[in-house]
Motif scaffolding. Structure first.
Motif, PDB file in Angstrom:
ATOM      1  N   GLY A 105      33.946 -73.875   3.935  1.00 33.45           N
ATOM      2  CA  GLY A 105      34.709 -72.634   3.814  1.00 33.45           C
ATOM      3  C   GLY A 105      36.194 -72.846   4.003  1.00 33.45           C
ATOM      4  O   GLY A 105      37.019 -72.318   3.242  1.00 33.45           O
ATOM      5  N   MET A 118      39.222 -72.385   1.148  1.00 36.05           N
ATOM      6  CA  MET A 118      40.360 -71.486   1.354  1.00 36.05           C
ATOM      7  C   MET A 118      41.688 -72.212   1.188  1.00 36.05           C
ATOM      8  O   MET A 118      42.652 -71.643   0.693  1.00 36.05           O
ATOM      9  CB  MET A 118      40.297 -70.847   2.746  1.00 36.05           C
ATOM     10  N   LYS A 130      38.807 -68.722  -3.234  1.00 36.10           N
ATOM     11  CA  LYS A 130      39.293 -68.506  -1.865  1.00 36.10           C
ATOM     12  C   LYS A 130      38.462 -67.437  -1.161  1.00 36.10           C
ATOM     13  O   LYS A 130      38.135 -67.569   0.016  1.00 36.10           O
ATOM     14  CB  LYS A 130      40.758 -68.098  -1.878  1.00 36.10           C
ATOM     15  N   LEU A 131      38.110 -66.388  -1.867  1.00 40.73           N
ATOM     16  CA  LEU A 131      37.294 -65.323  -1.292  1.00 40.73           C
ATOM     17  C   LEU A 131      35.882 -65.823  -0.978  1.00 40.73           C
ATOM     18  O   LEU A 131      35.307 -65.450   0.047  1.00 40.73           O
ATOM     19  CB  LEU A 131      37.247 -64.126  -2.238  1.00 40.73           C
ATOM     20  N   GLY A 161      35.255 -68.870  -0.125  1.00 40.53           N
ATOM     21  CA  GLY A 161      35.476 -69.676   1.076  1.00 40.53           C
ATOM     22  C   GLY A 161      35.529 -68.824   2.328  1.00 40.53           C
ATOM     23  O   GLY A 161      34.971 -69.198   3.368  1.00 40.53           O
ATOM     24  N   VAL A 162      36.184 -67.673   2.248  1.00 46.48           N
ATOM     25  CA  VAL A 162      36.225 -66.759   3.392  1.00 46.48           C
ATOM     26  C   VAL A 162      34.818 -66.293   3.735  1.00 46.48           C
ATOM     27  O   VAL A 162      34.434 -66.205   4.907  1.00 46.48           O
ATOM     28  CB  VAL A 162      37.151 -65.552   3.096  1.00 46.48           C
ATOM     29  N   THR A 205      34.881 -58.324   1.599  1.00 50.54           N
ATOM     30  CA  THR A 205      34.626 -58.936   0.295  1.00 50.54           C
ATOM     31  C   THR A 205      34.826 -57.933  -0.830  1.00 50.54           C
ATOM     32  O   THR A 205      35.408 -58.259  -1.872  1.00 50.54           O
ATOM     33  CB  THR A 205      33.206 -59.518   0.255  1.00 50.54           C
TER      34      THR A 205
END
Length: 119
Positions: free
Chosen positions: A21, A25, A34-35, A37-38, A90
């Protein structure tokens, strides 16, 4: 060392998810990645709370048995709340990404910086 990892496999999985993760990011230029990964990072934190709260042979706190250890329901409540917050985060992130794509026509962070600098 191998016995410790065999008994604590949840922690190994936790650190793998944290690493993936964090890498997604930091290293990716695409906002959707990136989202994701979050979201993976959040899942690792959920796993951490669950793994820390596990009690071997623990009973439900509703009707405790005599002489048995009781598992705390607080970490489960925190994780359930965090899941709801994660879903909302999300959804808002995806809505912002859709809006950015419709405005600028790209999802790459470096391209967005160049476009914003030219304005």
């Amino acid at each position: 060392m191998i016995e410790l990892l065999a008994n604590r496999y949840a922690y190994l999985l936790l650190f793998v998810l944290l690493g993936i993760g964090m890498y997604m990011m930091i290293a990716n230029e695409n906002l959707v990645k990136k989202l994701i990964g979050v979201s993976l990072f959040q899942t690792a934190i959920f796993l951490f709370f669950i793994a820390m709260a596990y009690v071997e042979g623990g009973a439900a706190p509703i009707v405790p048995n005599e002489g048995s250890e009781v598992a705390s329901p607080l970490p489960q409540v925190i994780v359930l709340t965090a899941i709801v917050v994660g879903i909302a985060l999300t959804a808002v992130g995806l809505a912002l990404i859709i809006r950015i794509y419709s405005e600028y026509g790209t999802l790459r962070e470096d391209t967005l910086r160049e476009v914003r600098a030219d304005e």
